[in-house]
Write a protein that holds these residues in place. Structure first.
Motif, mmCIF file in Angstrom:
data_model
loop_
_atom_site.group_PDB
_atom_site.id
_atom_site.type_symbol
_atom_site.label_atom_id
_atom_site.label_comp_id
_atom_site.label_asym_id
_atom_site.label_seq_id
_atom_site.Cartn_x
_atom_site.Cartn_y
_atom_site.Cartn_z
ATOM 1 N N THR A 39 -53.676 9.453 15.418
ATOM 2 C CA THR A 39 -52.704 9.157 14.389
ATOM 3 C C THR A 39 -52.427 7.676 14.374
ATOM 4 N N SER A 40 -51.944 7.187 13.229
ATOM 5 C CA SER A 40 -51.666 5.766 13.090
ATOM 6 C C SER A 40 -50.482 5.333 13.931
ATOM 7 N N ALA A 41 -49.742 6.269 14.524
ATOM 8 C CA ALA A 41 -48.593 5.923 15.347
ATOM 9 C C ALA A 41 -49.015 5.280 16.656
ATOM 10 N N SER A 42 -50.227 5.594 17.122
ATOM 11 C CA SER A 42 -50.701 5.033 18.388
ATOM 12 C C SER A 42 -51.203 3.621 18.171
ATOM 13 N N PRO A 43 -50.781 2.647 19.016
ATOM 14 C CA PRO A 43 -51.224 1.261 18.829
ATOM 15 C C PRO A 43 -52.716 1.078 19.049
ATOM 16 N N GLN A 44 -53.398 2.049 19.682
ATOM 17 C CA GLN A 44 -54.818 1.902 19.950
ATOM 18 C C GLN A 44 -55.683 2.722 18.998
ATOM 19 N N CYS A 45 -55.069 3.369 18.016
ATOM 20 C CA CYS A 45 -55.861 4.159 17.074
ATOM 21 C C CYS A 45 -56.535 3.257 16.066
ATOM 22 N N ARG A 46 -57.776 3.551 15.744
ATOM 23 C CA ARG A 46 -58.510 2.822 14.727
ATOM 24 C C ARG A 46 -59.150 3.823 13.768
ATOM 25 N N CYS A 47 -59.436 3.341 12.570
ATOM 26 C CA CYS A 47 -60.120 4.180 11.596
ATOM 27 C C CYS A 47 -61.531 4.462 12.102
ATOM 28 N N PHE A 48 -61.953 5.718 11.950
ATOM 29 C CA PHE A 48 -63.215 6.161 12.516
ATOM 30 C C PHE A 48 -64.078 6.791 11.432
ATOM 31 N N PRO A 49 -65.399 6.687 11.524
ATOM 32 C CA PRO A 49 -66.271 7.308 10.523
ATOM 33 C C PRO A 49 -65.916 8.782 10.301
ATOM 34 N N GLY A 50 -65.815 9.158 9.045
ATOM 35 C CA GLY A 50 -65.408 10.508 8.688
ATOM 36 C C GLY A 50 -63.954 10.587 8.296
ATOM 37 N N ASP A 51 -63.141 9.597 8.733
ATOM 38 C CA ASP A 51 -61.746 9.545 8.312
ATOM 39 C C ASP A 51 -61.662 9.096 6.853
ATOM 40 N N LYS A 52 -60.589 9.466 6.185
ATOM 41 C CA LYS A 52 -60.409 9.061 4.789
ATOM 42 C C LYS A 52 -60.296 7.546 4.640
ATOM 43 N N CYS A 53 -59.820 6.908 5.706
ATOM 44 C CA CYS A 53 -59.614 5.465 5.640
ATOM 45 C C CYS A 53 -60.908 4.669 5.821
ATOM 46 N N TRP A 54 -61.978 5.343 6.210
ATOM 47 C CA TRP A 54 -63.224 4.622 6.484
ATOM 48 C C TRP A 54 -63.776 4.012 5.199
ATOM 49 N N PRO A 55 -64.185 2.748 5.219
ATOM 50 C CA PRO A 55 -64.685 2.090 3.997
ATOM 51 C C PRO A 55 -65.867 2.841 3.386
ATOM 52 N N ASP A 56 -65.903 2.850 2.063
ATOM 53 C CA ASP A 56 -67.039 3.491 1.400
ATOM 54 C C ASP A 56 -68.187 2.493 1.256
ATOM 55 N N ALA A 57 -69.294 2.974 0.694
ATOM 56 C CA ALA A 57 -70.495 2.146 0.598
ATOM 57 C C ALA A 57 -70.248 0.875 -0.199
ATOM 58 N N ALA A 58 -69.428 0.969 -1.229
ATOM 59 C CA ALA A 58 -69.147 -0.213 -2.051
ATOM 60 C C ALA A 58 -68.391 -1.270 -1.256
ATOM 61 N N GLU A 59 -67.485 -0.830 -0.406
ATOM 62 C CA GLU A 59 -66.716 -1.784 0.399
ATOM 63 C C GLU A 59 -67.598 -2.448 1.463
ATOM 64 N N TRP A 60 -68.496 -1.682 2.042
ATOM 65 C CA TRP A 60 -69.440 -2.288 2.987
ATOM 66 C C TRP A 60 -70.367 -3.280 2.259
ATOM 67 N N ALA A 61 -70.787 -2.915 1.060
ATOM 68 C CA ALA A 61 -71.645 -3.819 0.294
ATOM 69 C C ALA A 61 -70.898 -5.101 -0.064
ATOM 70 N N SER A 62 -69.599 -4.972 -0.332
ATOM 71 C CA SER A 62 -68.790 -6.156 -0.631
ATOM 72 C C SER A 62 -68.693 -7.059 0.590
ATOM 73 N N VAL A 67 -70.476 -12.149 3.500
ATOM 74 C CA VAL A 67 -71.009 -12.825 4.698
ATOM 75 C C VAL A 67 -72.467 -13.237 4.468
ATOM 76 N N ASP A 68 -72.783 -13.506 3.223
ATOM 77 C CA ASP A 68 -74.102 -14.037 2.864
ATOM 78 C C ASP A 68 -75.236 -13.079 3.195
ATOM 79 N N GLY A 69 -74.981 -11.783 3.027
ATOM 80 C CA GLY A 69 -76.027 -10.791 3.246
ATOM 81 C C GLY A 69 -76.369 -10.554 4.704
ATOM 82 N N ARG A 70 -75.433 -10.841 5.604
ATOM 83 C CA ARG A 70 -75.716 -10.766 7.043
ATOM 84 C C ARG A 70 -75.148 -9.516 7.710
ATOM 85 N N LEU A 71 -74.717 -8.549 6.934
ATOM 86 C CA LEU A 71 -74.268 -7.280 7.514
ATOM 87 C C LEU A 71 -75.488 -6.408 7.797
ATOM 88 N N ILE A 72 -75.563 -5.880 9.028
ATOM 89 C CA ILE A 72 -76.711 -5.081 9.456
ATOM 90 C C ILE A 72 -76.235 -3.673 9.803
#
Length: 578
Positions: A39-62, A67-72
């Motif tokens: 849950t977001s209440a924990s200071p160590q929680c992060r968004c994880f693949p499969g969560d609704k908060c995980w960036p979609d393909a368009a956001e990764w492409a952005s 970063v000049d095409g340097r995302l791998i």
């Protein structure tokens, strides 16, 4: 957009889509020490693949565009050994090549995802498992930015912060402590920032030659640049380790440690990007708290280093020696004890010894260094050990040699380094155990010898770096205070089991509870080297950082209040369990 750019974009989009299609499998291969997204209440929680908060393909492409095409997108090295990874076909020949080179650092540091410590890969996609075994992203970072500039750093940090994604800093993957990888993480890959230059440096604390290096420079590259100018820099024993990363930021042991101190003691300034995206220069006079923390307080914790400037010392002739003996009887341990008693004399003259105590009562000292010394000097310093061998009637091989420059002995006796797959532990041993003014000297060293024997007799491995980095640096830093009164670092553990992760977890407990415990009992004023230690080290805050921890925590909160930079055993981590 030209055709080449269109092609790269299409390949990237395919990789993102393929990765997303297997993201749901991530949870099944979660490393035991990584905190789950709850849950977001924990200071160590992060968004994880499969969560609704995980960036979609368009956001990764952005992000990729920014970063000049340097995302791998990660494609595991061993994907060719299995069926089923999207876009990769099984290839027996390539798989055999991967297996043959799996212990070579080059195979891993040329990737942006593959850790050299196999525990942190968690058998997600392993070349030694059957062809039909799983091959998923699993514990690997799913994406990395191949950074070249501070702008790449800032953009990546901003993206990770906005989307609440774990951010890890990776250079080579030479990392026993799991800080350069992580399931569901975005990696900032610094490996290709390779600029280096010898400069004249002047400050209140130091005037002289210095070497400025980019964050991706490796030890052999730094040393080669220094050597070309008739200089040396303090580097570690393994030439492919990242010079400006966790090695120096964690303290940094060295063949030159007894002469010049730790690698952290050599740092003149850092160029660093903070969690807020500020590009700062940190020196003893400017942003001094950040300088202090970065020099010994742990890598990937307070900010991301873009460059580092260190002292460069005039080169010098160096003597070297090797020693090997095998003795099946208990006389073996008498000689090991005699050697340990002998070491302070070598350290006092600026020497450093690397040695191993191995199963089968085999002792091996593959390297030793006496800077500004002659072979005859080193022979005289090690004479007590040689006399003990002669008196015991034990056969041995002892060789010494003179070398015109430090790098000559380093390259001659320091063979190519394969990866050591090990469930690890380690202890900084104080000089007080070897103090000649201590009437119980033989008894305390006997206790140390007994603790080492206990490890070996129970199937463990022991290596030692006899080194005395006691000199006080001109500019104080956060390296563990135990180093200043130490004469030995003991590196120990048990072999990693490639086929059974549960067995490795069990063996890690054996390392801490059975191997480490006797060493800790006889060295209450000692500590642990935060780059080479047990993953579940008890009271890691004190063991790794000593009395510096409260100040380091304050600096961490000031420069990274949201905990963007995270790692197992890093400052700010409350505990080791999930």
């Amino acid at each position: 957009m030209d055709e080449s750019k269109k092609g790269r974009l299409r390949r990237f989009q395919v990789q993102v889509a393929a990765w997303t299609s297997i993201a749901v499998l991530m949870g099944a291969v979660w490393i035991s020490i990584s905190p789950p997204a709850t849950t977001s209440a924990s200071p160590q929680c992060r968004c994880f693949p499969g969560d609704k908060c995980w960036p979609d393909a368009a956001e990764w492409a952005s992000l990729n565009n920014s970063v000049d095409g340097r995302l791998i997108a990660t494609v595991p090295v061993a994907a060719v050994c299995h069926d089923g990874f999207p876009g990769v076909e099984y290839d027996a020949e390539k798989c055999a090549e991967a297996r043959a080179n799996w212990l070579r650092p080059e195979l891993h540091y040329q990737t942006m995802h593959s850790p050299m410590a196999p525990f942190f890969a968690n058998m997600s996609c392993d070349p030694f498992t059957p062809r039909d075994a799983q091959c998923v992203i699993g514990a690997y970072v799913p994406f990395a930015v191949n950074a070249f500039t501070s702008a790449h750093y800032k953009t990546t940090i901003s993206f990770a912060t906005k989307h609440n994604i774990r951010l890890v800093i990776r250079n080579t993957g030479h990392d026993y402590m799991g800080k350069s990888t992580g399931a569901g993480a975005l990696a900032l890959w610094t490996h290709n920032i390779k600029h280096r230059k010898v400069i004249d440096y002047q400050s209140k604390a130091y005037t002289g030659k210095a070497l400025r290096v980019g964050a991706g420079v490796q030890a052999f590259e730094a040393q080669n640049t220094a050597n070309a100018a008739g200089l040396v820099v303090v580097e570690g024993r393994c030439p492919t380790v990242g010079f400006a990363g966790g090695y120096t930021q964690g303290g940094g042991t060295s063949p030159l440690g007894s002469k010049f101190g730790l690698a952290a003691d050599q740092v003149l300034e850092w160029e660093v990007v903070t969690a807020r995206g500020d590009l700062l220069t940190a020196t003893p006079d400017e942003n001094a708290d950040l300088y202090w923390a970065l020099a010994g307080g742990g890598g990937g914790t307070y900010g991301v280093v873009l460059s580092m400037t260190v002292k460069a010392h005039k080169n010098f002739p160096t003597a070297g020696a090797t020693l090997t003996f095998v003795e099946p009887t208990d006389k073996y341990w008498d000689i090991v004890q005699a050697f340990l008693l002998n070491t302070p004399a070598v350290l006092k003259e600026g020497g450093t010894l690397y040695w191993m105590v191995m199963p089968g009562n085999t002792f091996y000292m593959p390297q030793s260094y006496l800077p500004d010394g002659m072979a005859t000097d080193l022979e005289a310093l090690l004479l007590p050990t040689i006399d003990a061998l002669d008196q015991a009637g034990i056969e041995y091989t002892f060789k010494t040699a003179d070398y015109p420059n430090f790098q000559d002995v380093l390259k001659t006796t320091n063979a190519e380094h394969d990866i050591v797959e090990i469930n690890l532990g380690g202890r900084i041993i104080p000089s007080s155990l070897f103090n000649n003014n201590n009437n119980n000297n033989n008894n305390t060293v006997a206790s140390l010898t007994g603790a080492i024997r206990n490890i070996v007799d129970n199937g463990g491995l022991v290596a030692g770096v006899s080194m005395a980095p006691s000199r006080t640096p001109e500019s104080p830093n956060s390296a563990h205070p135990a180093w200043r009164s130490s004469s030995l670092f003991v590196f120990l553990g048990s072999p990693h089991d490639r086929k059974n992760m549960t067995a490795n977890i069990v063996m890690q407990n054996v390392v801490t509870e059975e191997f480490m415990a006797p060493l800790e009992r006889i060295t209450p004023e000692g500590g642990a080297y935060l780059n080479e230690a047990a993953l579940n080290q008890a009271d890691f805050q004190h063991a790794f950082y000593g009395s510096n921890y409260p100040k380091l925590l304050s600096i961490k909160k000031k420069n990274d209040p949201d905990g963007i930079f995270w790692g197992p055993t890093a400052v700010g981590r409350l505990r080791l369990d999930p």
